[in-house]
Design an enzyme around this catalytic site. Sequence first.
Site: not given
Length: 158
Positions: A14-15, A72, A76, A84, A86, A113, A120
């Site tokens: 994903y990253e 770190e 999900v 819910g 995360g 992202n 967040y």
Amino acid sequence: MSAVVELVHDLAEYERLVHECAMTDDQLRAALFGPAPALFGHVAEVDGEVVGFTLWFLSFSTFRGTHGIYLEDLFVRPDHRASGLGRALLTELAEECVRRGYARLEWSVLDWNDPAIGFYESLGAAPLSEWTMFRLTDGALAALGQGGSPGSPASGSR
């Protein structure tokens, strides 16, 4: 162990960092349960399947004089996002901070992202735009660790 390691590899994909991900079950087991564990974690399960995780360690704020948690990784599986999980994983870490009297819960997020950043921020987290993260790895870390000279090329790996 293997479910979390698989999720770590999914996170790397994903990253866009698959080329840097080499975590094994044995490495994770040693980090979590070895003689002096310094890594902690939580998992999210749905119908007995691990579909999310956090891996974290203690940090310390010299200004506040107390520990904190550095998250770190939080991941999900895409098919379980917006359910819910995360939020539940982050809530557990916030509760851990409160129980232990820790001053902070911190983490980093890749600047591209947007879904994670929005999530967040919806929880009340704020980006620290005045701080720049630095990292030594690979050759630069080895060079400095062996008394290397300033200006050795730095690595940007995760």
